[in-house]
Scaffold this active site. Structure first.
Site, PDB file in Angstrom:
ATOM      1  CE  LYS A 117      -4.275  -1.890   1.913  1.00  0.00           C
ATOM      2  NZ  LYS A 117      -3.897  -3.297   1.780  1.00  0.00           N
ATOM      3  CD  GLU A 201      -5.409   6.844   3.404  1.00  0.00           C
ATOM      4  OE1 GLU A 201      -4.570   6.535   2.540  1.00  0.00           O
ATOM      5  OE2 GLU A 201      -6.489   6.243   3.541  1.00  0.00           O
ATOM      6  CG  HIS A 236     -12.891  -2.636   7.693  1.00  0.00           C
ATOM      7  ND1 HIS A 236     -13.163  -1.291   7.575  1.00  0.00           N
ATOM      8  CD2 HIS A 236     -12.496  -2.834   8.984  1.00  0.00           C
ATOM      9  CE1 HIS A 236     -12.930  -0.698   8.738  1.00  0.00           C
ATOM     10  NE2 HIS A 236     -12.532  -1.601   9.599  1.00  0.00           N
ATOM     11  NE  ARG A 293      -8.142  -9.822  -4.770  1.00  0.00           N
ATOM     12  CZ  ARG A 293      -9.324  -9.337  -4.441  1.00  0.00           C
ATOM     13  NH1 ARG A 293     -10.354  -9.518  -5.267  1.00  0.00           N
ATOM     14  NH2 ARG A 293      -9.523  -8.670  -3.321  1.00  0.00           N
TER      15      ARG A 293
END
Length: 498
Positions: A117, A201, A236, A293
């Protein structure tokens, strides 16, 4: 080079979904299955099937050498990884190439770069994508991390650089809670992914989760196949998805699509992929991550574009250019997908057991991707998703009505499912109006007034109870022969007590 035979390194409904397209293309298919899946339906739809032993995924579907042994024995020239398992494993993709096998997916270096990430965030910045404020790289020093969080402004997210599914991710509301959350996120990431690196973040208030499907070939051609709305989530993980999103304007859709293609071009992306974004309450969007993917929710994109994404994956992998351009694409109608999990819809905890009674809904515009039938067993060893129920209609309102009808016809006994939750969501004013965000479950579902058991549910419960009683009687007789009797599932117990 035309691909002749493909090993699908996966199980369940995604394996069946790939087998079907391969058959339509005249390509031979090979399945692998574990000891736990010996009675499963999915591998019976392949041209060839091989048991690779083991019970858990770590003993079977994640063991690369077992996959390669079957590929060599069966004479495969390509491997389709599906999603999950080895689908985003750069080392596996590289090992395929070293063995002369075509990996139906992006190149190993692309998977590696976008799977991290932090690296993906850096690439997004280079490609001029909007990103939420935070650290550009991972951060290990608690004091420095705390200072960054204060500068960004609470609430913030502490996120693992590897993996996904919410593991290693913590929302922090205040400075007082930062230290404990920072350490907890690092420990969780290390335990889940073997990598304890995290970054910080800015947390976006009332976010929507919107993703863009892309396809890119090896000739520099690329196209975005519009967006999917994925904001209805638990832990999530997505539960309900739809295409197109109710909040995107044509200009916003084009801007997000062009952003997705820019980051793809930056890394020389090939094959199918998904660029994910978060959209804040002001309708501003920010880069989240890239999934290298096929996505679980890809059917809704297929329904509104008429394009078989697996077919395109195979064609790109064998060196063909894209069969369409961006200008050829248009949104046709609206599609909704409900993931039907074997979970208690009260708390979304897994539910296991045998499914003695199973009937799928059908009719115009209804698609069910599943791998079970009456008598199938939902085990504790793999993901609890039973099926993906997908509908299509001319507009969003009609699609919602069709999904309500389809859910009412779905009959699954023996285990708890998320059907009651999906029914709740499809009737809720927030969903129907399109005014919802990723907190839908917390804001509306957990605080709902619980309705009494409906007639349809009562009928299914009665069937389940009758089947269970018959099986119990048979099991009692078997017990006298020194064999074990069947245990009543939690779903059946609750339904019989009502």
């Amino acid at each position: 080079m035309a691909i002749q035979k493909v090993l699908v390194a996966n199980r369940g409904e995604i394996a069946i979904r790939v087998f079907r397209t391969l058959k339509e293309m005249g390509v031979k298919s090979v399945a692998v299955y574990s000891d736990a899946d010996k009675k499963a339906r999915f591998y019976q739809l392949a041209d060839e099937a091989y048991c690779i032993g083991g019970i858990t995924s770590r003993e079977s579907y994640l063991v690369q050498e077992k996959i390669f042994e079957v590929a060599e024995k069966s004479g495969c020239d390509a491997i389709h990884p599906g999603y999950g398992f080895l689908s985003e494993n750069a080392a596996f993709a590289k090992a395929c190439a070293e063995r002369g096998l075509i990996f139906i997916g992006p190149k190993p270096d692309v998977i590696q770069a976008l799977g991290d990430k932090i690296e993906a965030r850096k690439i997004a910045i280079k490609a001029n994508l909007p990103i939420a404020s935070g650290t550009e790289g991972s951060i290990e020093n608690l004091q420095e991390a705390s200072q960054v969080a204060e500068k960004v402004g609470f609430p913030v997210l502490i996120k693992a650089t590897a993996g996904g599914g919410g593991k290693g991710m913590k929302k922090v509301e205040s400075k007082e809670l930062f230290a404990s959350s920072f350490n907890a996120a690092r420990n969780e990431a290390l335990a889940a992914f073997g990598d304890g690196r995290v970054y910080i973040e800015k947390y976006l208030e009332n976010p929507r989760h919107v993703e863009i499907q892309i396809l890119c070939d090896s000739y520099g051609n690329g196209a975005y196949l519009f967006e999917r709305e994925c904001s209805i989530q638990r832990r999530h993980q997505k539960v309900i998805e739809e295409a197109p999103s109710s909040i995107l304007t044509p200009d916003m859709r084009q801007e997000m699509g062009e952003c997705a293609l820019r980051i793809a071009k930056e890394v020389g992306y090939e094959n199918a992929g998904t660029v994910e974004f978060l959209v804040d309450k002001h309708r501003k969007f920010y880069f989240l991550e890239v999934n290298t993917r096929l996505q679980v929710e890809h059917p809704v994109t297929e329904m509104i574009t008429g394009i078989d994404l697996v077919r395109e994956q195979v064609k790109i992998a064998q060196g063909e250019p894209l069969s369409f351009t961006q200008d050829d694409l248009q949104i046709m109608g609206h599609s909704i997908e409900c993931r039907i999990y074997a979970e208690d819809s009260e708390n979304f905890m897994p539910s296991t057991g045998v499914v003695p009674h199973y009937v799928e809904p059908n009719g115009f515009g209804i698609r069910t991707d599943s791998a079970i039938q009456s008598g199938s067993e939902i085990s504790m060893y793999y993901d609890p998703m039973i099926a993906k129920l997908v509908v299509w209609d001319k507009n969003r309102e009609s699609a919602i009505l069709k999904m309500r009808r389809a859910l009412s016809e779905y009959e699954i006994a023996g285990v708890d499912t998320t059907i009651p939750f999906c029914q709740f969501a499809l009737r809720h004013e927030a969903f129907c109006s399109g005014e919802f965000d990723t907190h839908f479950i917390q804001n509306f579902y957990f605080n709902r007034e619980k309705a009494p058991l409906g007639e349809k549910q009562s009928a299914v419960a009665a069937i389940a109870a009758a089947i269970f009683q018959a099986k119990q009687n048979g099991a009692a007789q078997e017990t006298q022969k020194n064999t074990s009797s069947r245990v009543c599932s939690s779903w059946e117990k609750r339904k019989m007590m009502r």
